[in-house]
Design a protein around this motif. Structure first.
Motif, PDB file in Angstrom:
ATOM      1  N   LYS A  88     -41.352  36.237  13.369  1.00 41.41           N
ATOM      2  CA  LYS A  88     -40.433  37.163  12.714  1.00 41.41           C
ATOM      3  C   LYS A  88     -38.989  36.901  13.098  1.00 41.41           C
ATOM      4  CE  LYS A  88     -39.721  42.106  11.865  1.00 41.41           C
ATOM      5  NZ  LYS A  88     -40.283  43.475  12.072  1.00 41.41           N
ATOM      6  N   MET A  89     -38.767  36.552  14.359  1.00 41.15           N
ATOM      7  CA  MET A  89     -37.410  36.396  14.861  1.00 41.15           C
ATOM      8  C   MET A  89     -36.891  34.960  14.768  1.00 41.15           C
ATOM      9  SD  MET A  89     -36.548  39.436  15.617  1.00 41.15           S
ATOM     10  CE  MET A  89     -35.030  39.133  16.513  1.00 41.15           C
ATOM     11  N   GLY A  90     -37.734  34.024  14.364  1.00 39.70           N
ATOM     12  CA  GLY A  90     -37.294  32.651  14.195  1.00 39.70           C
ATOM     13  C   GLY A  90     -37.018  31.908  15.487  1.00 39.70           C
ATOM     14  N   ILE A 272     -34.223  34.134  33.208  1.00 36.44           N
ATOM     15  CA  ILE A 272     -33.383  34.475  32.050  1.00 36.44           C
ATOM     16  C   ILE A 272     -33.769  35.885  31.621  1.00 36.44           C
ATOM     17  CG2 ILE A 272     -32.786  33.894  29.665  1.00 36.44           C
ATOM     18  CD1 ILE A 272     -31.904  31.749  31.612  1.00 36.44           C
ATOM     19  N   ARG A 273     -32.844  36.811  31.764  1.00 34.30           N
ATOM     20  CA  ARG A 273     -33.164  38.216  31.503  1.00 34.30           C
ATOM     21  C   ARG A 273     -32.224  38.877  30.507  1.00 34.30           C
ATOM     22  NH1 ARG A 273     -36.997  36.402  33.237  1.00 34.30           N
ATOM     23  NH2 ARG A 273     -38.196  36.908  35.130  1.00 34.30           N
ATOM     24  N   SER A 274     -31.228  38.159  30.037  1.00 33.27           N
ATOM     25  CA  SER A 274     -30.274  38.751  29.098  1.00 33.27           C
ATOM     26  C   SER A 274     -29.661  37.671  28.224  1.00 33.27           C
ATOM     27  CB  SER A 274     -29.153  39.473  29.856  1.00 33.27           C
ATOM     28  OG  SER A 274     -28.300  38.543  30.506  1.00 33.27           O
ATOM     29  N   GLY A 275     -28.987  38.127  27.171  1.00 34.00           N
ATOM     30  CA  GLY A 275     -28.260  37.203  26.321  1.00 34.00           C
ATOM     31  C   GLY A 275     -27.104  36.552  27.050  1.00 34.00           C
ATOM     32  N   ASP A 308     -38.523  44.136  19.577  1.00 34.82           N
ATOM     33  CA  ASP A 308     -37.387  44.924  20.073  1.00 34.82           C
ATOM     34  C   ASP A 308     -36.738  44.252  21.284  1.00 34.82           C
ATOM     35  OD1 ASP A 308     -37.863  46.783  18.106  1.00 34.82           O
ATOM     36  OD2 ASP A 308     -38.892  48.220  19.418  1.00 34.82           O
ATOM     37  N   THR A 309     -37.571  43.734  22.190  1.00 38.65           N
ATOM     38  CA  THR A 309     -37.045  43.053  23.373  1.00 38.65           C
ATOM     39  C   THR A 309     -36.285  41.793  22.973  1.00 38.65           C
ATOM     40  OG1 THR A 309     -38.898  43.880  24.702  1.00 38.65           O
ATOM     41  CG2 THR A 309     -37.646  42.044  25.612  1.00 38.65           C
ATOM     42  N   LEU A 310     -36.861  41.024  22.066  1.00 42.29           N
ATOM     43  CA  LEU A 310     -36.181  39.825  21.562  1.00 42.29           C
ATOM     44  C   LEU A 310     -34.864  40.174  20.884  1.00 42.29           C
ATOM     45  CD1 LEU A 310     -39.055  37.681  19.992  1.00 42.29           C
ATOM     46  CD2 LEU A 310     -37.440  36.895  21.736  1.00 42.29           C
ATOM     47  N   SER A 311     -34.888  41.215  20.056  1.00 43.52           N
ATOM     48  CA  SER A 311     -33.688  41.619  19.321  1.00 43.52           C
ATOM     49  C   SER A 311     -32.558  41.989  20.266  1.00 43.52           C
ATOM     50  CB  SER A 311     -34.005  42.802  18.398  1.00 43.52           C
ATOM     51  OG  SER A 311     -34.945  42.448  17.418  1.00 43.52           O
ATOM     52  N   ASP A 312     -32.893  42.704  21.342  1.00 42.94           N
ATOM     53  CA  ASP A 312     -31.876  43.103  22.323  1.00 42.94           C
ATOM     54  C   ASP A 312     -31.248  41.874  22.980  1.00 42.94           C
ATOM     55  OD1 ASP A 312     -32.283  45.776  21.847  1.00 42.94           O
ATOM     56  OD2 ASP A 312     -33.583  46.105  23.583  1.00 42.94           O
ATOM     57  N   ILE A 313     -32.082  40.945  23.413  1.00 37.08           N
ATOM     58  CA  ILE A 313     -31.582  39.754  24.101  1.00 37.08           C
ATOM     59  C   ILE A 313     -30.710  38.909  23.168  1.00 37.08           C
ATOM     60  CG2 ILE A 313     -32.296  37.548  25.118  1.00 37.08           C
ATOM     61  CD1 ILE A 313     -34.703  39.010  26.325  1.00 37.08           C
ATOM     62  N   LYS A 318     -25.095  37.283  21.122  1.00 39.31           N
ATOM     63  CA  LYS A 318     -24.027  37.325  20.115  1.00 39.31           C
ATOM     64  C   LYS A 318     -22.770  37.984  20.688  1.00 39.31           C
ATOM     65  CE  LYS A 318     -24.866  37.782  15.721  1.00 39.31           C
ATOM     66  NZ  LYS A 318     -25.185  38.274  14.356  1.00 39.31           N
ATOM     67  N   VAL A 319     -22.954  39.044  21.465  1.00 41.54           N
ATOM     68  CA  VAL A 319     -21.804  39.699  22.103  1.00 41.54           C
ATOM     69  C   VAL A 319     -21.112  38.740  23.068  1.00 41.54           C
ATOM     70  CG1 VAL A 319     -21.091  41.543  23.667  1.00 41.54           C
ATOM     71  CG2 VAL A 319     -22.731  42.033  21.833  1.00 41.54           C
TER      72      VAL A 319
END
Length: 360
Positions: A88-90, A272-275, A308-313, A318-319
């Motif tokens: 779903k997230m590619g 690796i725990r964040s974007g 949801d976890t993937l989307s947050d990271i 992006k930020v």
């Protein structure tokens, strides 16, 4: 009595889900890495393009769900949730060690489910270096076919093998075995599992013909720690002590990215725990990042929790790119970084040049 690989796999999953298994004394080194902030980014955050390519496959973002599980019937729903979310997230996804399926073909479905649920995603297979020596190239080819893999990962987990009572402590001939399977029709990735790969070994792996390296550095899950809990459960004091002593052994992920810069595609894994961690990894020289532990608990619930976890990271990435003034992943590779503290000292003692705006 020797425990079956299948039973060991479900134990590993449960300990990762319910016990504190991450690095304790050492961090990833990302705390010593500063990306130069742009007060005037001069870009529209909504127009940032996270897409990239890795080993010839398109990704919507430079990220993979690292190898987590498989090899036991109870892991089928876990891998199903992970695979659906990756599709779903590619992003990409790796399966856990396929050794259990070699020993017991009944376990194959726990791996096949990944490709079934992620028909378009980058999916990589997984086997240990010791198993290549034991089973040979033909069996590895069957593992590739089992999941229609886009690549095959060979994991190096000799710390875990040394701590684990049933572990394989014979590392001789591993490099030759890796070189032999580089004849596969798919790319071969060599990955450490939490202790890192030094520059000397990265050079050897490149000469052996591997297609990519996954640093698998210190800072995330400690497999010595996981084996500590297994030993504690069975009152194995010797293995418990070994697990404790070597809990944080190895090279932290941030400096290990520079250790493994040998002009091969590079995956940053290990804490690796964040974007922001992903952004720092790519600025240091990695092509893509991956993580496993943050997705274990969500995957035990359902697919949406993983999404949801993937989307947050990914949004955090992006930020981070916005604040560095980067519209593309290629621009992120050239962001100036400042290295301080323990990581700077480590890299200087290892002879790496760090006083430059980019490692590329």
């Amino acid at each position: 009595m020797i425990m079956s690989t299948s039973k060991r796999k479900i134990e590993h999953l449960n300990f990762c889900a319910h016990s504190p298994v991450e690095s304790r004394k050492k961090g990833t080194g990302f705390e010593d890495i500063t990306l130069i902030h742009r007060a005037l980014p001069e870009i529209n955050m909504d127009e940032i393009d996270l897409s990239t390519q890795f080993l010839g496959k398109d990704f919507s973002a430079p990220f993979m769900i690292a190898s987590i599980t498989g090899g036991h019937e109870d892991t089928i729903p876990v891998n199903r949730s992970l695979a659906k979310a990756a599709e779903k997230m590619g992003v990409g996804i790796g399966v856990g060690s396929q050794r259990a399926a070699i020993e017991d073909p009944a376990q194959e479905e726990s791996f096949r489910v990944v490709r079934e649920e992620a028909p378009n995603a980058f999916v990589y297979g997984n086997i240990g270096a010791a198993q290549i020596k034991e089973y040979g190239v033909e069996v590895v080819e069957k593992l590739v076919d089992m999941i229609d893999a886009d690549a095959m990962a060979v994991h190096l987990n000799f710390l875990q093998e040394a701590v684990q009572p049933e572990g394989d402590r014979n590392a001789s001939g591993s490099l030759e075995a890796i070189s032999e399977i580089c004849s596969l029709d798919v790319p071969v990735i060599v990955k450490e599992t939490g202790s890192g790969i030094p520059h000397e070994d990265a050079v050897l792996l490149k000469k052996a013909g591997v297609s990519a390296i996954d640093v698998g550095g210190v800072g995330g899950t400690s497999w010595s720690g996981v084996e500590f809990y297994r030993a504690k459960d069975r009152d194995d004091l010797r293995s418990q002590l070994l697990g404790e002593i070597f809990w944080d052994h190895g090279i932290p992920t941030a400096p290990d990215i520079m250790e493994c810069d040998v002009s091969l595609p590079l995956i940053a894994t290990g804490g690796i725990r964040s974007g922001l961690d992903i952004a720092k990894s790519l600025a240091l020289g990695a092509d893509i990042a991956s993580a496993a532990l943050p997705f274990v608990e969500p995957a035990l619930k359902n697919e949406q929790e993983v999404v949801d976890t993937l989307s947050d990271i990914i949004y955090q990435l992006k930020v981070a790119m916005f604040l560095c003034g980067c519209k593309t992943i290629n621009e992120l590779h050239h962001v100036p970084v400042v290295v301080t503290g323990w990581t700077r000292e480590y890299l200087l003692q290892r002879g790496f040049e760090i006083n430059k705006s980019s490692t590329r």
